[in-house]
Design a protein around this motif. Structure first.
Motif, PDB file in Angstrom:
ATOM      1  N   ALA A   7       0.845  -1.206   0.000  1.00 47.40           N
ATOM      2  CA  ALA A   7       0.000   0.000   0.000  1.00 47.40           C
ATOM      3  C   ALA A   7       0.878   1.253   0.000  1.00 47.40           C
ATOM      4  O   ALA A   7       1.936   1.281   0.623  1.00 47.40           O
ATOM      5  N   THR A   8       0.418   2.265  -0.685  1.00 47.36           N
ATOM      6  CA  THR A   8       1.168   3.514  -0.730  1.00 47.36           C
ATOM      7  C   THR A   8       1.020   4.259   0.598  1.00 47.36           C
ATOM      8  O   THR A   8      -0.093   4.483   1.069  1.00 47.36           O
ATOM      9  N   GLY A   9       2.176   4.594   1.183  1.00 45.32           N
ATOM     10  CA  GLY A   9       2.157   5.308   2.463  1.00 45.32           C
ATOM     11  C   GLY A   9       3.093   6.497   2.416  1.00 45.32           C
ATOM     12  O   GLY A   9       3.987   6.571   1.567  1.00 45.32           O
ATOM     13  N   TYR A  10       2.862   7.431   3.320  1.00 45.14           N
ATOM     14  CA  TYR A  10       3.666   8.650   3.374  1.00 45.14           C
ATOM     15  C   TYR A  10       4.198   8.816   4.780  1.00 45.14           C
ATOM     16  O   TYR A  10       3.437   8.733   5.760  1.00 45.14           O
ATOM     17  N   LEU A  11       5.489   9.043   4.840  1.00 39.50           N
ATOM     18  CA  LEU A  11       6.125   9.184   6.149  1.00 39.50           C
ATOM     19  C   LEU A  11       5.490  10.339   6.923  1.00 39.50           C
ATOM     20  O   LEU A  11       5.307  11.428   6.391  1.00 39.50           O
ATOM     21  N   LEU A  12       5.157  10.069   8.185  1.00 42.77           N
ATOM     22  CA  LEU A  12       4.648  11.134   9.064  1.00 42.77           C
ATOM     23  C   LEU A  12       5.709  11.376  10.128  1.00 42.77           C
ATOM     24  O   LEU A  12       6.039  10.480  10.899  1.00 42.77           O
ATOM     25  N   GLY A  13       6.237  12.585  10.150  1.00 38.01           N
ATOM     26  CA  GLY A  13       7.330  12.875  11.067  1.00 38.01           C
ATOM     27  C   GLY A  13       8.635  12.333  10.502  1.00 38.01           C
ATOM     28  O   GLY A  13       8.750  12.104   9.291  1.00 38.01           O
ATOM     29  N   GLU A  14       9.588  12.089  11.388  1.00 33.73           N
ATOM     30  CA  GLU A  14      10.907  11.679  10.920  1.00 33.73           C
ATOM     31  C   GLU A  14      11.032  10.160  10.792  1.00 33.73           C
ATOM     32  O   GLU A  14      10.355   9.413  11.482  1.00 33.73           O
ATOM     33  N   GLU A  15      11.942   9.763   9.927  1.00 31.66           N
ATOM     34  CA  GLU A  15      12.291   8.347   9.813  1.00 31.66           C
ATOM     35  C   GLU A  15      12.755   7.802  11.155  1.00 31.66           C
ATOM     36  O   GLU A  15      13.512   8.475  11.868  1.00 31.66           O
ATOM     37  N   HIS A  16      12.325   6.588  11.470  1.00 26.01           N
ATOM     38  CA  HIS A  16      12.773   5.885  12.685  1.00 26.01           C
ATOM     39  C   HIS A  16      12.345   6.585  13.977  1.00 26.01           C
ATOM     40  O   HIS A  16      12.776   6.215  15.055  1.00 26.01           O
ATOM     41  N   LYS A  17      11.533   7.602  13.871  1.00 24.57           N
ATOM     42  CA  LYS A  17      11.035   8.279  15.071  1.00 24.57           C
ATOM     43  C   LYS A  17       9.532   8.033  15.211  1.00 24.57           C
ATOM     44  O   LYS A  17       8.792   8.865  15.725  1.00 24.57           O
ATOM     45  N   GLY A  18       9.119   6.872  14.707  1.00 25.73           N
ATOM     46  CA  GLY A  18       7.693   6.581  14.679  1.00 25.73           C
ATOM     47  C   GLY A  18       7.059   6.479  16.049  1.00 25.73           C
ATOM     48  O   GLY A  18       5.924   6.887  16.259  1.00 25.73           O
TER      49      GLY A  18
END
Lengths: 592, 592
Positions: free
Chosen positions: A271-282
């Motif tokens: 599924a197409t997703g878009y990073l929310l916030g920073e990488e690895h800071k989920g």
């Protein structure tokens, strides 16, 4: 069928007599005068009683149905959702620029309690949307905010939180869902998420999933987790809906309760997703939702307790059974109402004194959030961070127990589904589990929050209790009935914290073996503090010759009950804590 | 799917190491040597695990269905019922002359726990039959005994208890069902009874309803109630089945749990009935069933707690989540099993220490019943009469709480129906209600049993505890870990009883407002006493160089946990009791 009456009078008392919201200097609080909050609460109460409450048993009986990938919500849910949407109830405290009403969180919480009490399963659809919107608000780019928030504010699009996978709930470091970067900056999300509330349904045009996943090549474990926005329908640049994304609902769970909410297995298949916030800071981004969500879940505990209590009172007044031991109270009838019996009153007062104490505690917590977010008050932020696991864990454990007590008042009629009391218990049960099971809340409290910033926040809490007692000792009635028991309970809490400090360093298990009891001990002290503050306010109102004398006298009597009948639990929790780790750790796994 | 392993080893320990059944002089106990009881328990355990337990979720999912007046039980129930019937399991303790096996009640109870744990809804069909047969045995004419008992012993005919009506449950004096005398000595019974477990089903040739009703012209209220035998099919003089009686099932209830048992609305429309026992002495006859049934319900509380606990332990060992705070315990795996976490252990030990203490308490109670019935021991009769409401109320309240704890260990998986943990909670909930809601048990205990025979029985209880402590103080380990906490808890119980004596005479509400806490306080002291007795037995076995050292060491550790972690509840209950009546009685009904 059970009914629900919104506790407008009591909420007004807490907001104005106890928390003095309209004279506080927190930005936005000036508009919260008694007339305004009353108008909002009355209207919310009306919708709760007239629209949401009658749908509660419908949701329980019909449940949600999955057919050909589409989830059908129970009869009447969609129309009610439209009513909430059109009334602007779905985003009270979101900023105006994104379609919200910019009201303080404290008022949104008071309204949320009413919606939740009248129909928890239903209220979760917009409650989760609100949580997802908050995360986008805090961590999204301006484009993300503009794209998603206005539609989420009015729930044309709803939101979800996707954390759990079949093999991991609490320990998210074990997560397997992957998010592979694409050339256009988007990601392809692949994996299975379970227990996704409102994951699929028929009440919104689009569903915005917030999904935790790992970007391949990132750090191991929890440090490699990022958060993604995965819409059910892709969104075109002009904001219109595009094609269907590769996310589907594979199954809805059969559950003990909250049947009206669809609990979904969600399959992400590139599924197409878009990073929310920073990488690895989920995790950090997710915690924006989690903290708010935890307070919201604490609210659910209180809410189910209140609606169950209200119906137990009605039954206890109506049902004729037996005679008062001190002489007939209904001599012309065949028997006296249940409410004459001391043990029924004991049960009802356990419930009432919890509900009112919990409401004050919850709204105080919401006020602290406003002070923290709107007023940048670091002390408030520290305090609410400390108390969040207490609000979640204590209010849901106790709230559940209260629904069981309320059900018990009905005797056999409480066990059959016809009267609706079983539903309150079954629905309330989930609140002890989701958004971090209560054992995890206790771990968070003792393992993390207690020592945070050098223990500054818990010290501030003790100081606040001490100061309150000192400042009010001149009021003799307050002292004897409220302050002295509070002082005693607070001592038990301090002794527990001291025990952890002295023993936890060399053996962390000495603290963790007592964590659950500490959470409850803390909860009792918080409710004791709130009752003392309510007691003070009630005495003051009576001295001022308040018109509503009976309200304040009832408040005092209920508070005295809590202080004398519930607070003694603190010494038991202290004894359990001080019995230490050895009893808990001694057995090998195979000895259980 | 959950599983169940019968606690044969632990039951053997209680029967032989603690209660010394085979060397007791109670008639019939001589045959209860360890080999014999082991053989019976092993066989019962096998049926429980292999036949009844797999049917438990089937019963929950399918439930019972009413069509054209016929109730269809879940798939597999009938075959399993035949298996029990053929194995002679349905009448272990009925007299041989009426088709039973004449085994002591204590062994029947141990077996009953296993059946109940593996499938409560199923076990109720023969459990209620046993209760009805006991009432006929105690109060029937010789002809009635000969007609009904042999068929009820093997459950070719099952039995029911009909007390509740729509407008009265506890207060049976309000009863409206009539029984009009006929010329032939029979009666025509007319009225509606509700909540009749196993009222109609497809597993027996006939159903023998025991029905409370009023003979017109008799005394008012509860003193005008008589008990009647109303068979579904009339029985011809030769014992064959005659025509259908005018009793029908009008509805089966939708319930929170025990779906596999049909809870029926029974309509009596001039049905032919036969007086059981004396006219207007129906309550006395019914109480023969009720007392036994109450102990049986207490057993259900323990039983559901045990099966839930067993599955929680299995999950806690299997599910990998998080790491032990003191270092990895499963370094080669992705995470440690849940059971390494102190708070999970705290929960499991709360459960384990309750289950084992409750089992000893229950079997001791059953031994007292044997001493009373078989040995005509009046002291035993007085003691079990005093403790019956404690066994019922305390074991079902606590048993329920334990199923909630067990469910919690599963996190979200405990809330969905797939894993079966929700069923244990939903099934256990009824035990707090039926056979007299637990508030009524507390009322019976404090309002009736405590002062019975001049308070002789409670004094005997205190004396027994005191003597046990005195006789064993020489054992220093036992003294510190078991006897001292027991002494302290017992003091709290005595102080409560004293409080009731000093205050209850001038104000009965002072006693009744504390009745529920007293019941729990009493329960803790009983479990504390049983743990002290088990501790003594375990120390003795270890000193004797018992082969099974680990069993006894585990027993001691579990007991120490109970004494240190659970018994401190007694001081809380005492504080609640001593807060008196005023806090409870102060509010007017409209102030709630």
């Amino acid at each position: 069928m059970p009914s629900y009456t919104a506790p407008t009078r009591d909420t007004q008392f807490v907001l104005h007599d106890v928390l003095s919201v309209s004279t506080s200097d927190t930005p936005g609080y000036a508009e919260l005068d008694a007339e305004f909050t009353s108008a909002v609460l009355e209207e919310a109460g009306k919708i709760s009683s007239e629209v949401l409450s009658p749908l509660n048993p419908v949701g329980d009986t019909e449940g949600c149905v999955l057919e050909n990938g589409v989830v059908r919500t129970p009869t009447g849910f969609k129309a009610a959702f439209d009513e909430l949407r059109n009334g602007g109830w779905t985003a009270l405290d979101l900023p105006e620029e994104y379609g919200g009403q910019n009201m303080p969180y404290v008022l949104g919480t008071a309204v949320g309690e009413m919606f939740s009490a009248s129909n928890q399963a239903f209220t979760m659809y917009h409650g989760l949307t609100h949580g997802a919107a908050s995360a986008i608000l805090a961590h999204g780019t301006e484009a993300q905010k503009t794209t998603y928030l206005p539609r989420m504010a009015n729930c044309d699009w709803t939101g979800t939180m996707n954390l759990t996978e079949p093999h991991c709930g609490t320990d998210l470091g074990l997560m397997r869902t992957k998010a592979e970067p694409q050339d256009d900056g988007s990601f392809k999300v692949t994996g299975q998420k379970i227990f996704i509330s409102a994951g699929e349904h028929d009440m919104a045009e689009n569903i915005i999933h917030l999904v935790l996943a790992k970007i391949p090549g990132g750090p191991e474990g929890i440090k490699g987790v990022s958060l993604f926005i995965v819409p059910k329908f892709n969104v075109n640049d002009d904001g219109s809906l595009g094609n269907r994304n590769a996310v589907t609902c594979g199954k809805i769970e059969e559950k003990m309760g909250i049947h009206g909410n669809s609990t979904c297995v969600m399959n992400y298949d590139g599924a197409t997703g878009y990073l929310l916030g920073e990488e690895h800071k989920g995790m950090r981004a997710m915690f924006t939702m989690m903290n708010e969500a935890r307070i919201g879940v604490g609210m659910q505990g209180l809410a189910q307790a209140d609606v169950a209590y209200q119906n137990a009172v009605a039954y206890a007044k109506d049902r004729l059974q037996g005679r008062a031991v001190t002489g007939d109270e209904n001599p012309d009838g065949p028997a006296d109402p249940l409410i004459v019996h001391p043990d029924i009153r004991r049960s009802l007062l356990d419930q009432k004194s919890f509900v009112e104490g919990a409401r004050a505690f919850l709204l105080w917590g919401a006020q602290l959030i406003d002070q923290s977010h709107r007023g940048n008050d670091e002390a408030a932020e520290g305090l609410i961070s400390l108390m969040t696991p207490v609000i979640k864990g204590f209010l849901t454990d106790e709230g559940y127990d209260m629904t069981v007590l309320a059900q018990q008042v009905y005797g056999g009629h409480g066990y059959i589904e016809e009267w609706g009391m079983s539903q309150f218990t079954r629905d309330a049960r989930i609140a002890m589990i989701y958004e971090g099971a209560n054992g995890v809340q206790a771990l968070d409290l003792v393992g993390r929050k207690l020592a945070q910033d050098g223990g500054k926040h818990v010290m501030a809490f003790f100081e606040m209790v001490k100061t309150f007692i000192k400042e009010n000792e001149g009021n003799e009635a307050l002292k004897a009935d409220f302050l002295d028991p509070l002082k005693e309970a607070s001592k038990h809490l301090q002794a527990s914290a001291m025990y952890f400090m002295q023993n936890g360093m060399k053996n962390p298990n000495a603290a963790l073996a007592g964590s659950y009891d500490f959470m409850h001990l803390f909860g009792h002290v918080c409710l004791g503090l709130m009752w003392a503050r309510m007691g003070k306010a009630a005495y003051a109102a009576l001295e001022d010759g308040a018109a509503d004398e009976m309200f304040y006298k009832t408040k005092l009597a209920t508070g005295r009950f809590y202080m004398k009948r519930r607070l003694p639990a603190t010494s038991m929790h202290l004894a359990r804590i001080e019995s230490g780790a050895d009893l808990v750790m001694e057995l090998d796994a195979e000895q259980f």
